[in-house]
Design a protein around this motif. Structure first.
Motif, PDB file in Angstrom:
ATOM      1  N   GLU A 191      -8.569  67.750   2.818  1.00 36.18           N
ATOM      2  CA  GLU A 191      -7.129  67.521   2.789  1.00 36.18           C
ATOM      3  C   GLU A 191      -6.803  66.256   1.997  1.00 36.18           C
ATOM      4  O   GLU A 191      -5.819  66.203   1.270  1.00 36.18           O
ATOM      5  CB  GLU A 191      -6.574  67.404   4.214  1.00 36.18           C
ATOM      6  CG  GLU A 191      -6.584  68.699   4.984  1.00 36.18           C
ATOM      7  CD  GLU A 191      -7.959  69.092   5.521  1.00 36.18           C
ATOM      8  OE1 GLU A 191      -8.880  68.252   5.522  1.00 36.18           O
ATOM      9  OE2 GLU A 191      -8.103  70.257   5.942  1.00 36.18           O
ATOM     10  N   GLY A 192      -7.651  65.243   2.132  1.00 37.16           N
ATOM     11  CA  GLY A 192      -7.445  64.004   1.388  1.00 37.16           C
ATOM     12  C   GLY A 192      -7.510  64.222  -0.113  1.00 37.16           C
ATOM     13  O   GLY A 192      -6.675  63.706  -0.870  1.00 37.16           O
ATOM     14  N   THR A 197       2.985  60.064   3.717  1.00 34.98           N
ATOM     15  CA  THR A 197       1.764  59.922   4.505  1.00 34.98           C
ATOM     16  C   THR A 197       1.555  61.195   5.312  1.00 34.98           C
ATOM     17  O   THR A 197       2.487  61.979   5.505  1.00 34.98           O
ATOM     18  CB  THR A 197       1.859  58.723   5.466  1.00 34.98           C
ATOM     19  OG1 THR A 197       2.940  58.954   6.378  1.00 34.98           O
ATOM     20  CG2 THR A 197       2.076  57.428   4.710  1.00 34.98           C
ATOM     21  N   CYS A 198       0.341  61.397   5.801  1.00 33.87           N
ATOM     22  CA  CYS A 198       0.015  62.607   6.567  1.00 33.87           C
ATOM     23  C   CYS A 198       0.945  62.779   7.762  1.00 33.87           C
ATOM     24  O   CYS A 198       1.387  63.884   8.071  1.00 33.87           O
ATOM     25  CB  CYS A 198      -1.434  62.550   7.054  1.00 33.87           C
ATOM     26  SG  CYS A 198      -2.643  62.377   5.728  1.00 33.87           S
ATOM     27  N   THR A 199       1.243  61.667   8.428  1.00 28.52           N
ATOM     28  CA  THR A 199       2.007  61.750   9.673  1.00 28.52           C
ATOM     29  C   THR A 199       3.502  61.967   9.468  1.00 28.52           C
ATOM     30  O   THR A 199       4.227  62.148  10.442  1.00 28.52           O
ATOM     31  CB  THR A 199       1.782  60.486  10.534  1.00 28.52           C
ATOM     32  OG1 THR A 199       2.062  59.326   9.750  1.00 28.52           O
ATOM     33  CG2 THR A 199       0.347  60.439  11.035  1.00 28.52           C
ATOM     34  N   VAL A 231     -14.802  57.804  17.238  1.00 27.59           N
ATOM     35  CA  VAL A 231     -13.924  57.362  16.163  1.00 27.59           C
ATOM     36  C   VAL A 231     -12.534  57.089  16.742  1.00 27.59           C
ATOM     37  O   VAL A 231     -11.898  58.004  17.258  1.00 27.59           O
ATOM     38  CB  VAL A 231     -13.829  58.439  15.056  1.00 27.59           C
ATOM     39  CG1 VAL A 231     -12.893  57.999  13.949  1.00 27.59           C
ATOM     40  CG2 VAL A 231     -15.205  58.752  14.506  1.00 27.59           C
ATOM     41  N   PRO A 232     -12.075  55.862  16.689  1.00 24.48           N
ATOM     42  CA  PRO A 232     -10.730  55.591  17.202  1.00 24.48           C
ATOM     43  C   PRO A 232      -9.689  56.219  16.287  1.00 24.48           C
ATOM     44  O   PRO A 232      -9.843  56.224  15.069  1.00 24.48           O
ATOM     45  CB  PRO A 232     -10.646  54.059  17.185  1.00 24.48           C
ATOM     46  CG  PRO A 232     -11.636  53.627  16.147  1.00 24.48           C
ATOM     47  CD  PRO A 232     -12.723  54.678  16.139  1.00 24.48           C
ATOM     48  N   TRP A 233      -8.644  56.776  16.877  1.00 20.39           N
ATOM     49  CA  TRP A 233      -7.609  57.435  16.082  1.00 20.39           C
ATOM     50  C   TRP A 233      -6.237  56.966  16.526  1.00 20.39           C
ATOM     51  O   TRP A 233      -5.994  56.737  17.718  1.00 20.39           O
ATOM     52  CB  TRP A 233      -7.696  58.957  16.234  1.00 20.39           C
ATOM     53  CG  TRP A 233      -6.614  59.644  15.475  1.00 20.39           C
ATOM     54  CD1 TRP A 233      -6.644  59.999  14.155  1.00 20.39           C
ATOM     55  CD2 TRP A 233      -5.328  60.026  15.959  1.00 20.39           C
ATOM     56  NE1 TRP A 233      -5.457  60.576  13.794  1.00 20.39           N
ATOM     57  CE2 TRP A 233      -4.622  60.601  14.886  1.00 20.39           C
ATOM     58  CE3 TRP A 233      -4.692  59.923  17.193  1.00 20.39           C
ATOM     59  CZ2 TRP A 233      -3.327  61.081  15.015  1.00 20.39           C
ATOM     60  CZ3 TRP A 233      -3.403  60.401  17.314  1.00 20.39           C
ATOM     61  CH2 TRP A 233      -2.729  60.974  16.236  1.00 20.39           C
ATOM     62  N   SER A 288      -4.037  55.829  11.323  1.00 21.80           N
ATOM     63  CA  SER A 288      -5.391  56.010  10.786  1.00 21.80           C
ATOM     64  C   SER A 288      -5.356  56.594   9.383  1.00 21.80           C
ATOM     65  O   SER A 288      -4.406  57.276   9.005  1.00 21.80           O
ATOM     66  CB  SER A 288      -6.189  56.955  11.689  1.00 21.80           C
ATOM     67  OG  SER A 288      -6.394  56.397  12.960  1.00 21.80           O
ATOM     68  N   ASN A 289      -6.415  56.330   8.635  1.00 23.20           N
ATOM     69  CA  ASN A 289      -6.576  56.943   7.315  1.00 23.20           C
ATOM     70  C   ASN A 289      -7.218  58.311   7.530  1.00 23.20           C
ATOM     71  O   ASN A 289      -8.427  58.424   7.699  1.00 23.20           O
ATOM     72  CB  ASN A 289      -7.439  56.064   6.408  1.00 23.20           C
ATOM     73  CG  ASN A 289      -7.642  56.688   5.039  1.00 23.20           C
ATOM     74  OD1 ASN A 289      -7.148  57.774   4.742  1.00 23.20           O
ATOM     75  ND2 ASN A 289      -8.377  55.993   4.189  1.00 23.20           N
ATOM     76  N   CYS A 290      -6.405  59.355   7.536  1.00 28.85           N
ATOM     77  CA  CYS A 290      -6.881  60.706   7.850  1.00 28.85           C
ATOM     78  C   CYS A 290      -7.981  61.172   6.894  1.00 28.85           C
ATOM     79  O   CYS A 290      -8.886  61.902   7.286  1.00 28.85           O
ATOM     80  CB  CYS A 290      -5.708  61.687   7.816  1.00 28.85           C
ATOM     81  SG  CYS A 290      -4.362  61.218   8.925  1.00 28.85           S
ATOM     82  N   ALA A 291      -7.901  60.751   5.635  1.00 29.21           N
ATOM     83  CA  ALA A 291      -8.855  61.200   4.615  1.00 29.21           C
ATOM     84  C   ALA A 291     -10.271  60.707   4.882  1.00 29.21           C
ATOM     85  O   ALA A 291     -11.222  61.232   4.310  1.00 29.21           O
ATOM     86  CB  ALA A 291      -8.398  60.751   3.230  1.00 29.21           C
TER      87      ALA A 291
END
Length: 200
Positions: free
Chosen positions: A64-65, A82-84, A49-51, A55-58
């Motif tokens: 967490e999403g 956003t998560c980041t 999985v590219p990260w 990226s859409n963490c959910a």
């Protein structure tokens, strides 16, 4: 007539033996028996999985999403974030996602990344937090001493306390008072906020 029956039995046994031999030779998988044939259903493909920080963490972190819309979770109060914004340590996150595959088991907690108080205090000002909880009775010890949770006495030991020790973003904060007192209780184990009553 007996000869015909015997011939049928022999033919049937021969057919069964031939079928068993053919299935052994072809590996029972319906393949051609060609060792270079990789179309077998037994072959597995590992999809990495590219990260990236975009990226859409959910997609993978579903718990967490879903917490972003759960009103009992503090993260739901951070609309538009956003998560980041909080999980901003690129090096640690890159290492944590290195080699991740679509079938990787998701951790029950995000232990490879942490959010320090400095991240929270980029948006939330300490003075405002203290003013908002000036009348809070959440931190009350056995002697009735009340301490403002956002204005702890200036002690070296209190510097190590992070916002996330009490405020967990992705789980229900229904028992916030219990969590906050547990943080205090890790040092004030007699449930008394006065120092040096146990260790002089």
């Amino acid at each position: 007539m007996m000869t015909n029956q015997r011939a049928c039995v022999v033919a049937l046994v021969g057919a069964v033996c031939l079928a068993v031999m053919l299935s052994v030779l072809t590996g029972c998988g319906g393949t051609t028996g060609n060792p270079s044939d990789t179309s077998s259903s037994e072959s597995t493909t590992t999809v990495v999985v590219p990260w990236s920080m975009k990226s859409n963490c959910a997609t993978c972190h579903k718990t967490e999403g879903s917490s972003t819309t759960d009103l009992s979770c503090l993260v739901s109060k951070h609309t538009g974030a956003t998560c980041t914004i909080c999980h901003s340590d690129v090096t640690t996150l890159t290492t944590a996602h290195s080699g991740a595959t679509a079938s990787s088991t998701m951790p029950t907690r995000l232990t490879n990344t942490s959010v320090g108080s400095s991240v929270c205090l980029d948006c939330h000002k300490q003075a405002d937090l203290a003013a908002n909880t000036v009348n809070s009775k959440v931190l009350t010890d056995a002697n009735g001493t009340v301490v403002n949770p956002h204005a702890l006495p200036a002690k070296t030991e209190h510097v190590a306390i992070e916002c996330t020790n009490c405020h967990q973003m992705h789980v229900s904060n229904a028992n916030l008072a219990t969590k906050a007192m547990a943080v205090c209780g890790s040092c004030h184990h007699e449930n008394v906020f006065q120092c040096h009553i146990c260790h002089s």
